[in-house]
Enzyme design. Structure first.
Site, short mmCIF file in Angstrom:
data_model
loop_
_atom_site.label_atom_id
_atom_site.label_comp_id
_atom_site.label_asym_id
_atom_site.label_seq_id
_atom_site.Cartn_x
_atom_site.Cartn_y
_atom_site.Cartn_z
N ASP A 7 0.50 -0.31 -11.33
CA ASP A 7 0.17 1.27 -11.53
C ASP A 7 -1.15 1.54 -10.99
O ASP A 7 -2.10 0.85 -11.80
CB ASP A 7 0.37 1.21 -13.11
N GLU A 51 0.48 0.93 -6.42
CA GLU A 51 0.64 2.52 -6.46
C GLU A 51 -0.75 3.04 -6.01
O GLU A 51 -2.01 3.04 -6.50
CB GLU A 51 0.85 2.86 -7.77
#
Length: 522
Positions: free
Chosen positions: A203, A270
Site C-alpha cells: 500500500d 501501489e
C-alpha cells in the site's frame, strides 16, 4: 517434484478480494476470512493465478483496516490466525497464490509503537514516527497536506510537537529514516512469509520516506495530472518532498532481498505519484533488486479513449522497458470502471466485455477487482450510509469509495444476495442482485462467463502472457491496435473505442470484420 516457477508473477492475473464485502459467515453483516474460504472456488473458476486480500489485521477500522494496530495478528472482526491459515491452505489446494496487503507507510495511532512514541521525547521509540516542532507562531512545520483533507500534521499535547500523517490523523506515518523501524517492518513481512503467503501488495509504496529537511511542496504546475479528485486540495501541490524520496529505494532493496530468501515470492507496489507515476514505476521495478511489479492510477482514472490508453502504453514502454507493470481498471479506491467509462445510452455488459478483453491483451500482469466480473456498477449511496472517512470529509463534492465497496452478490434469491443474513455494513444495491453469480454462472454469454473465456484466452497464449508489444499506426483515431508476440505466436489486438463502425486491415492486407474488438493470429 516440478521446479518452482519463480517468475509466476510475470503476466499473472490477480483477483482482489475485499474481505469486508466478500462473504459473511458469522451473521454480523461484515465479511470474514471463513467467508473467503467458502467462496475461493469462485476465484478459481475465473482462471486467475492469485488472490489479493485487502487488510484483515487488527485495527480500530477508522480506515477500514488500513490503520493497523498489530501487523502480526488478525482482527477478530475477520476471524483468527487459524482462519487465515485455512485461507492459504484452501487457495493453494485450488492452485491459487495468496497475496496480502502490507500497510507499511503508517500505522494506527493505537499501535503500541505509536502509544510509546507519543509518551515522551526520550522513550526508545521516540523517533519511530515523524515528529517535528511547530513554527514560532505555532503552525504546522510545513505546508504538506493530507490525502484525506487538511494539513498532514497533528498536534500532540504531551510531546508538544506535531506528527505527520499522509492520511487520517489516526494514521501516523512511520519514520523510515530510522533503521530500527525498517527492521521491525521487515520482521512483520517475514511473519507472513513463514505462514505461506506468496506475495505482498504494498500500500502507498512511494509514501514510505519523507524529506528529512521537511521542505515545502511547490504548487502543481498547470496541466500536470493529479491522483486525487478535483474537490481535494491535495491535488494543488507538486508532491516533491512528502513522498517518493530516493532513500525509499534502499528499503525496497532490503525488502526484495528478504523475499529472495524464500521460494517464488512476489511484490506489487501501489504507486500514486501524479504525473511522475510511470517514472516512479520504472525506478521501483528496474533490476532484480527492486520490486517485481507496480501499478499506478493511470488507468483507474475517468479518462478512457484509444489515445489515452495508447499514450500510457507508450509512456510505460519508454520509461520502463525492463520493468513490469500490473494493469487494473477497478479496485477498492476508485469508482467501478463500467460506471466511470460508460457513455449515455451505452450497454453496461458491452462495456464490461470490451474492457476485460482489452485488459487481457495488455503487456504486464493484470488485476481484477471483485464484482467487476459480474459487471457491477458503482453504487449510489446516501450520505447516511457512508462509512468511508474520505467520502464523509469531502461530501458532496466527492462521494468517497463506498460505492465500489458494496457486498458481493452470490445468489439472486437469498437475502442480501447471499452475502449475509444480517444487515450488511453497506447496502446491497437492488440492481446488483440480478447480476448475482448464480444467475450469470448458468447464462451463456454472461459477463461472468465472458471473463472466464478472456482469462482462458490470455492464460493459453504465450504472446499475451509474457510477449512483446508493438503499437500499430495508420488506423482510425478511435482504434487502439497493437501486436503481441512470443514463442512463435503473433497476435494483432484491435479495439474500437468509438461509436461508429470501423473496418481495419491486418498486416497481410486481410480486412477484419466490423471492429468492436478483435484478437487475431497472423
Amino acid at each position: 517434484m516440478a521446479e518452482t516457477d519463480r517468475d509466476w508473477w510475470r503476466g499473472c492475473s490477480i483477483y482482489q478480494i475485499y474481505p469486508r464485502s466478500f462473504q459473511d459467515t458469522t451473521g454480523d453483516g461484515v465479511g470474514d476470512l471463513k467467508g473467503v474460504v467458502r467462496r475461493l472456488h469462485h476465484a478459481a473458476s475465473l482462471g486467475v493465478d492469485a488472490v489479493w486480500l485487502s487488510p484483515f489485521f487488527k485495527s480500530p477500522m477508522a480506515d477500514m483496516g488500513y490503520d493497523v494496530s498489530d501487523y502480526c495478528d488478525v482482527d477478530p472482526l475477520f476471524g483468527t490466525l487459524a482462519d487465515f491459515d485455512a485461507v492459504v491452505e484452501e487457495a493453494h489446494g485450488l492452485g491459487l497464490k495468496v497475496i496480502i496487503d502490507q500497510v507499511l507507510s503508517h500505522s494506527s495511532d493505537q499501535h503500541p509503537w505509536f502509544v510509546e512514541s507519543r509518551s515522551s521525547r526520550t522513550n526508545p521509540k521516540s523517533d519511530w514516527y515523524v515528529w517535528a516542532d511547530a513554527k514560532p507562531d505555532g503552525t504546522s512545520p510545513n505546508n504538506w497536506l493530507s490525502v484525506f483533507g487538511g494539513p498532514a500534521w497533528e498536534w500532540d499535547a504531551v510531546r508538544r510537537q506535531y506528527y505527520m500523517h499522509n492520511f487520517l490523523a489516526s494514521q501516523p506515518d512511520l519514520n523510515f529514516h530510522n533503521p530500527d523501524v525498517q527492521n521491525a517492518l521487515l520482521d512483520s513481512v517475514r511473519f507472513w512469509l513463514e505462514r505461506g503467503v506468496d506475495g505482498f501488495r504494498l500500500d502507498t509504496v512511494n509514501h514510505y520516506v519523507h524529506d528529512a529537511l521537511l521542505r515545502d511542496n511547490p504548487p502543481l504546475p498547470k496541466g500536470r495530472g493529479s491522483d486525487v479528485p478535483e474537490a481535494n486540495p491535495y491535488g494543488f501541490q507538486d508532491h516533491l518532498y512528502d513522498k517518493t524520496q530516493p532513500e525509499n529505494l534502499v528499503f525496497l532493496t532490503r525488502l526484495r532481498a528478504l523475499l529472495e530468501t524464500y521460494d517464488a515470492r512476489a511484490s506489487v507496489g501501489e504507486v500514486g505519484d501524479g504525473h511522475r507515476s510511470l517514472q516512479t514505476v520504472a525506478s521501483y521495478t528496474s533490476g532484480p533488486e527492486r520490486l517485481h511489479m507496480c501499478y499506478t492510477f493511470d488507468l483507474l482514472s475517468p479518462e478512457f479513449s484509444a489515445a489515452y490508453v495508447r499514450g500510457h502504453i507508450e509512456a510505460f514502454e519508454e520509461a520502463a522497458p525492463e520493468g513490469w507493470v500490473c494493469w487494473a481498471f477497478s479496485n477498492h479506491d476508485v469508482p467501478r470502471h463500467v460506471s466511470r467509462w460508460l457513455r449515455p445510452d451505452e450497454d453496461v455488459d458491452a462495456m464490461a466485455r470490451f474492457s476485460i478483453a482489452l485488459l487481457c491483451c495488455l503487456r504486464g500482469s493484470i488485476c481484477i477487482y471483485q464484482g467487476e466480473e459480474l459487471g457491477l456498477t458503482e453504487a449510489d449511496l446516501a450520505f447516511e450510509d457512508l462509512r468511508d472517512p474520505y467520502g464523509i470529509r469531502f461530501w458532496p463534492g466527492y462521494k468517497g469509495r463506498d460505492g465500489c465497496r458494496t457486498p458481493m452478490v452470490w445468489e439472486e434469491e437469498e437475502a442480501n444476495g447471499g452475502f449475509s443474513t444480517a444487515k450488511p455494513w453497506l447496502p446491497v444495491p437492488a440492481e446488483h442482485i440480478a447480476r448475482a453469480v448464480d444467475v450469470q454462472d448458468k447464462t451463456a454469454g454472461s459477463v461472468l462467463n465472458h471473463y472466464r473465456a478472456m482469462l482462458k484466452m490470455r492464460r493459453e497464449s504465450p504472446a499475451l502472457m509474457r510477449g512483446t508489444i508493438r503499437l500499430v499506426d495508420g488506423h482510425d483515431k478511435d482504434v487502439l491496435a497493437f501486436e503481441r508476440e512470443a514463442e512463435g505466436e503473433r497476435l494483432l489486438c484491435a479495439f474500437n473505442f468509438g461509436t461508429e463502425t470501423v473496418r481495419l486491415a491486418d498486416p497481410d492486407g486481410t480486412e477484419l470484420p466490423p471492429l468492436g474488438w478483435q484478437v487475431k493470429p497472423f
